[in-house]
Design a protein around this motif. Structure first.
Motif, PDB file in Angstrom:
ATOM      1  N   SER A 126       0.836  -1.208   0.000  1.00 34.54           N
ATOM      2  CA  SER A 126       0.000   0.000   0.000  1.00 34.54           C
ATOM      3  C   SER A 126       0.864   1.248   0.000  1.00 34.54           C
ATOM      4  O   SER A 126       1.964   1.264   0.576  1.00 34.54           O
ATOM      5  CB  SER A 126      -0.863  -0.037   1.262  1.00 34.54           C
ATOM      6  OG  SER A 126      -1.475   1.201   1.476  1.00 34.54           O
ATOM      7  N   TYR A 151      -2.374  -1.128  10.999  1.00 30.45           N
ATOM      8  CA  TYR A 151      -2.586  -1.698   9.658  1.00 30.45           C
ATOM      9  C   TYR A 151      -1.410  -1.357   8.740  1.00 30.45           C
ATOM     10  O   TYR A 151      -0.809  -2.229   8.101  1.00 30.45           O
ATOM     11  CB  TYR A 151      -3.901  -1.188   9.036  1.00 30.45           C
ATOM     12  CG  TYR A 151      -3.935  -1.429   7.543  1.00 30.45           C
ATOM     13  CD1 TYR A 151      -4.113  -2.705   7.030  1.00 30.45           C
ATOM     14  CD2 TYR A 151      -3.721  -0.378   6.643  1.00 30.45           C
ATOM     15  CE1 TYR A 151      -4.084  -2.937   5.659  1.00 30.45           C
ATOM     16  CE2 TYR A 151      -3.698  -0.597   5.272  1.00 30.45           C
ATOM     17  CZ  TYR A 151      -3.883  -1.882   4.779  1.00 30.45           C
ATOM     18  OH  TYR A 151      -3.842  -2.101   3.429  1.00 30.45           O
ATOM     19  N   LEU A 202     -13.746   6.911   0.824  1.00 30.28           N
ATOM     20  CA  LEU A 202     -14.509   7.994   0.206  1.00 30.28           C
ATOM     21  C   LEU A 202     -15.554   7.507  -0.804  1.00 30.28           C
ATOM     22  O   LEU A 202     -16.733   7.874  -0.708  1.00 30.28           O
ATOM     23  CB  LEU A 202     -13.527   8.962  -0.485  1.00 30.28           C
ATOM     24  CG  LEU A 202     -14.175  10.143  -1.217  1.00 30.28           C
ATOM     25  CD1 LEU A 202     -14.914  11.039  -0.246  1.00 30.28           C
ATOM     26  CD2 LEU A 202     -13.117  10.932  -1.991  1.00 30.28           C
ATOM     27  N   SER A 218     -19.403  13.551   4.766  1.00 31.09           N
ATOM     28  CA  SER A 218     -18.559  14.513   5.478  1.00 31.09           C
ATOM     29  C   SER A 218     -17.244  14.639   4.737  1.00 31.09           C
ATOM     30  O   SER A 218     -16.570  13.632   4.496  1.00 31.09           O
ATOM     31  CB  SER A 218     -18.271  14.031   6.902  1.00 31.09           C
ATOM     32  OG  SER A 218     -19.472  13.951   7.627  1.00 31.09           O
ATOM     33  N   PHE A 220     -13.580  15.580   4.959  1.00 31.27           N
ATOM     34  CA  PHE A 220     -12.653  15.709   6.088  1.00 31.27           C
ATOM     35  C   PHE A 220     -11.602  16.778   5.809  1.00 31.27           C
ATOM     36  O   PHE A 220     -10.460  16.478   5.494  1.00 31.27           O
ATOM     37  CB  PHE A 220     -11.991  14.360   6.391  1.00 31.27           C
ATOM     38  CG  PHE A 220     -12.965  13.280   6.799  1.00 31.27           C
ATOM     39  CD1 PHE A 220     -14.037  13.555   7.639  1.00 31.27           C
ATOM     40  CD2 PHE A 220     -12.808  11.970   6.340  1.00 31.27           C
ATOM     41  CE1 PHE A 220     -14.930  12.550   8.019  1.00 31.27           C
ATOM     42  CE2 PHE A 220     -13.691  10.970   6.717  1.00 31.27           C
ATOM     43  CZ  PHE A 220     -14.753  11.265   7.554  1.00 31.27           C
ATOM     44  N   ARG A 233      -5.516  12.551  -3.501  1.00 22.53           N
ATOM     45  CA  ARG A 233      -5.112  11.147  -3.587  1.00 22.53           C
ATOM     46  C   ARG A 233      -5.029  10.731  -5.045  1.00 22.53           C
ATOM     47  O   ARG A 233      -5.565  11.402  -5.924  1.00 22.53           O
ATOM     48  CB  ARG A 233      -6.167  10.236  -2.904  1.00 22.53           C
ATOM     49  CG  ARG A 233      -6.384  10.479  -1.425  1.00 22.53           C
ATOM     50  CD  ARG A 233      -5.214   9.998  -0.606  1.00 22.53           C
ATOM     51  NE  ARG A 233      -5.482  10.157   0.827  1.00 22.53           N
ATOM     52  CZ  ARG A 233      -5.240  11.263   1.527  1.00 22.53           C
ATOM     53  NH1 ARG A 233      -4.718  12.320   0.930  1.00 22.53           N
ATOM     54  NH2 ARG A 233      -5.509  11.316   2.821  1.00 22.53           N
ATOM     55  N   ARG A 297      -9.755  14.448   9.358  1.00 21.91           N
ATOM     56  CA  ARG A 297      -9.770  13.132  10.004  1.00 21.91           C
ATOM     57  C   ARG A 297      -8.368  12.855  10.534  1.00 21.91           C
ATOM     58  O   ARG A 297      -7.383  13.027   9.823  1.00 21.91           O
ATOM     59  CB  ARG A 297     -10.183  12.074   8.979  1.00 21.91           C
ATOM     60  CG  ARG A 297     -10.254  10.664   9.523  1.00 21.91           C
ATOM     61  CD  ARG A 297     -10.870   9.705   8.505  1.00 21.91           C
ATOM     62  NE  ARG A 297     -10.044   9.524   7.315  1.00 21.91           N
ATOM     63  CZ  ARG A 297     -10.348   8.730   6.292  1.00 21.91           C
ATOM     64  NH1 ARG A 297     -11.489   8.040   6.311  1.00 21.91           N
ATOM     65  NH2 ARG A 297      -9.554   8.605   5.252  1.00 21.91           N
ATOM     66  N   ASP A 300      -4.983  11.493   8.632  1.00 20.84           N
ATOM     67  CA  ASP A 300      -4.993  11.714   7.181  1.00 20.84           C
ATOM     68  C   ASP A 300      -3.779  12.521   6.752  1.00 20.84           C
ATOM     69  O   ASP A 300      -3.323  13.410   7.482  1.00 20.84           O
ATOM     70  CB  ASP A 300      -6.248  12.492   6.756  1.00 20.84           C
ATOM     71  CG  ASP A 300      -7.388  11.565   6.361  1.00 20.84           C
ATOM     72  OD1 ASP A 300      -7.173  10.342   6.309  1.00 20.84           O
ATOM     73  OD2 ASP A 300      -8.506  12.075   6.118  1.00 20.84           O
TER      74      ASP A 300
HETATM   75  C1  WQD Z   1      -9.670   9.407   0.627  1.00 19.05           C
HETATM   76  C2  WQD Z   1      -9.835  10.905   0.855  1.00 19.05           C
HETATM   77  C3  WQD Z   1     -10.200  11.488   3.163  1.00 19.05           C
HETATM   78  C4  WQD Z   1     -14.064   9.513   3.548  1.00 19.05           C
HETATM   79  C5  WQD Z   1      -7.027   4.481   2.868  1.00 19.05           C
HETATM   80  C6  WQD Z   1      -5.968   3.834   3.715  1.00 19.05           C
HETATM   81  C7  WQD Z   1      -4.786   3.476   2.873  1.00 19.05           C
HETATM   82  C8  WQD Z   1      -5.209   2.633   1.677  1.00 19.05           C
HETATM   83  C9  WQD Z   1      -6.309   3.271   0.917  1.00 19.05           C
HETATM   84  C10 WQD Z   1      -5.057   0.322   2.279  1.00 19.05           C
HETATM   85  C11 WQD Z   1      -9.097  11.402   2.105  1.00 19.05           C
HETATM   86  C12 WQD Z   1     -11.407  11.832   2.318  1.00 19.05           C
HETATM   87  C13 WQD Z   1     -12.857   9.997   3.048  1.00 19.05           C
HETATM   88  C14 WQD Z   1     -15.101  10.432   3.872  1.00 19.05           C
HETATM   89  C15 WQD Z   1     -13.678  12.229   3.157  1.00 19.05           C
HETATM   90  N1  WQD Z   1      -5.727   1.362   2.072  1.00 19.05           N
HETATM   91  N2  WQD Z   1     -12.678  11.342   2.867  1.00 19.05           N
HETATM   92  N3  WQD Z   1     -14.863  11.753   3.660  1.00 19.05           N
HETATM   93  O1  WQD Z   1      -7.441   7.495   3.705  1.00 19.05           O
HETATM   94  O2  WQD Z   1      -6.490   7.926   1.378  1.00 19.05           O
HETATM   95  O3  WQD Z   1      -6.485   5.661   2.304  1.00 19.05           O
HETATM   96  O4  WQD Z   1      -7.396   3.595   1.813  1.00 19.05           O
HETATM   97  O5  WQD Z   1      -3.882   0.142   2.263  1.00 19.05           O
HETATM   98  O6  WQD Z   1      -3.914   2.780   3.669  1.00 19.05           O
HETATM   99  O7  WQD Z   1      -5.572   4.745   4.726  1.00 19.05           O
HETATM  100  O8  WQD Z   1      -8.620   6.653   1.614  1.00 19.05           O
HETATM  101  O9  WQD Z   1     -10.931   6.612   0.791  1.00 19.05           O
HETATM  102  O10 WQD Z   1     -10.512   6.769   3.284  1.00 19.05           O
HETATM  103  O11 WQD Z   1      -9.983   8.726   1.834  1.00 19.05           O
HETATM  104  O12 WQD Z   1     -13.519  13.452   3.003  1.00 19.05           O
HETATM  105  O13 WQD Z   1     -16.172  10.060   4.334  1.00 19.05           O
HETATM  106  O14 WQD Z   1     -11.223  11.174   1.090  1.00 19.05           O
HETATM  107  O15 WQD Z   1      -9.973  12.467   4.114  1.00 19.05           O
HETATM  108  O16 WQD Z   1      -8.622  12.669   1.810  1.00 19.05           O
HETATM  109  P1  WQD Z   1      -7.236   7.045   2.324  1.00 19.05           P
HETATM  110  P2  WQD Z   1     -10.088   7.117   1.915  1.00 19.05           P
END
Ligand code: WQD
Ligand code: NAD
Length: 344
Positions: A126, A151, A202, A218, A220, A233, A297, A300
């Motif tokens: 990852s 994790y 997301l 929401s 974040f 991302r 969050r 993040d």
């Molecule tokens: C993406 C963006 C949130 C939800 C995670 C793991 C990472 C990898 C991939 C496994 C961020 C924002 C999210 C919401 C939001 N997995 N967001 N509202 O955190 O980049 O990565 O999954 O290995 O290890 O940490 O992915 O999809 O949770 O978030 O605003 O309800 O969307 O802050 O910027 P993340 P995500």
């Protein structure tokens, strides 16, 4: 045609990869304990490909049961190891469950590779191993940061275990694939992501909100140092991601003298913000999304996206699908499962 063992093959990324392996004519044996997936996924795979993979309901923490699968299938030539727990927040609550499941499963597979003379392994890593990178886009040689969660640490430790093990063994090949943010579903909408309970990620949260299962998304944080203030991302289509696994398997099977441990970034190379994802989703689906900005969050990072040039040149792979097509596929899948009433 080679026989490939896919652990976690009924899960989200695993099921899409099984489809692409079967489409290539490879034979597939799945190990999954169904802790985060459903047996019905096998029907989806068969409906797409016309082929049923072998399925063994086995927990990789059980060494003897794992060995039993190799006894049953002595001609396995390569393994793709997806099986793991993956919820970042849950791993903070239950770190030992994560270390036990993710590390013991890997160790048992490596022991089996030795015992049953299987030479090739592809591992699901990852971009979380990079933390908040100092330089963007992030290359495979970037420094690894202290993991933000248990994790994430299991991925870092797993890569260390793989590297150490490969150093001690002759003639084995391991490819570690560092995924950025996998999203979307198969274009048939017969397989896709099935998050249990409230999604953390997301895109499933977006599709459930548009479907009326969640009231509002929401966001974040809108105070990051990015053009629109929301975090950035690298969102990669799950079918593109699956195809990279086929390339990795071919590389391992075809090139016997490759270096023992290789790492590839799997992303699009393009960073998108949360607001850009929402806009693209609304544009392609015509659905209006309820959302509100809330605080950041915890844990993040601000922005991360991949330098994919090594995967492009060495694996011969690149992400092909655009963001709108990908979000549309996630929405088609959401509507499909909603029509089957599979989730409340
Ligand atoms: C993406 C963006 C949130 C939800 C995670 C793991 C990472 C990898 C991939 C496994 C961020 C924002 C999210 C919401 C939001 N997995 N967001 N509202 O955190 O980049 O990565 O999954 O290995 O290890 O940490 O992915 O999809 O949770 O978030 O605003 O309800 O969307 O802050 O910027 P993340 P995500
Ligand atoms: P998933 O939960 O959908 O699939 C994992 C599968 O492994 C599930 O079907 C689960 O039942 C199975 N499993 C878990 N522990 C097991 C065990 N002990 N024995 C047998 N089966 C077991 O997850 P996914 O999103 O498909 O992720 C696959 C891999 O990719 C994981 O290793 C994950 O850490 C990694 N990864 C995922 C993402 C992502 O955002 N989805 C990003 C980077 C890396």
């Amino acid at each position: 045609m080679p026989k490939i063992l896919v652990t976690g093959g009924t899960g989200y990324i695993g099921s899409h990869t099984v489809v692409e392996l079967l489409e290539e004519g490879m034979e597939v044996v799945i190990i999954d304990n169904l802790s985060n997936s459903e047996r019905e996924v096998l029907h989806g795979i068969a409906a797409i490909t016309g082929t049923e993979p072998h399925f063994e309901e086995v927990d990789l923490r059980d060494r003897n049961a794992t060995y039993g699968v190799f006894d049953l299938h002595p001609d396995i030539e390569a393994i793709i190891h997806f099986a793991a727990f993956k919820a970042v927040g849950e791993s903070v609550e239950k770190p030992l469950d994560y270390y036990e499941n993710n590390l013991l499963s890997l160790i048992h597979l490596l022991e089996a590779m030795n015992k049953f003379k299987v030479d090739n392994l592809v591992f699901s890593s990852s971009c979380t191993v990079y933390g908040e990178p100092d330089v963007l886009p992030v290359t495979e040689s970037a420094a690894l940061k202290k993991a933000g969660s248990p994790y994430g640490n299991t991925k870092k430790i797993s890569e260390d275990i793989l590297q150490d093990t490969m150093r001690s063994l002759k003639g084995k090949g391991v490819i570690s694939l560092r995924y950025f943010n996998p999203i979307g579903a198969h274009p048939s909408a017969k397989i896709g992501e099935l998050p249990l309970g409230t999604p953390n990620n997301l895109v499933p949260f977006i599709t459930q909100t548009a479907a009326g299962i969640r009231e509002s998304l929401s966001i974040f944080g809108d105070d990051y140092n990015t053009p629109d203030g929301s975090a950035i991302r690298d969102y990669i289509n799950v079918v593109d991601l699956a195809l990279a696994h086929v390339k990795a398997i071919r590389r391992l099977l075809d090139q016997k003298q490759l270096s023992a441990f290789e790492v590839f970034n799997l992303g699009t190379g393009k960073g998108l913000s949360v607001f850009e994802i929402i806009k693209a989703f609304e544009k392609t689906t015509g659905e209006k999304l309820n959302y509100k900005v809330v605080g950041r969050r915890e844990g993040d990072i601000e922005k991360v996206y991949a330098d994919t040039s090594y995967a492009n040149s060495e694996l011969g792979w690149r992400a092909e699908k655009g963001i709108e097509e990908t979000l549309q596929s996630a929405w088609n899948w959401e509507m499909n499962i909603r029509s089957k009433n599979k989730r409340t």
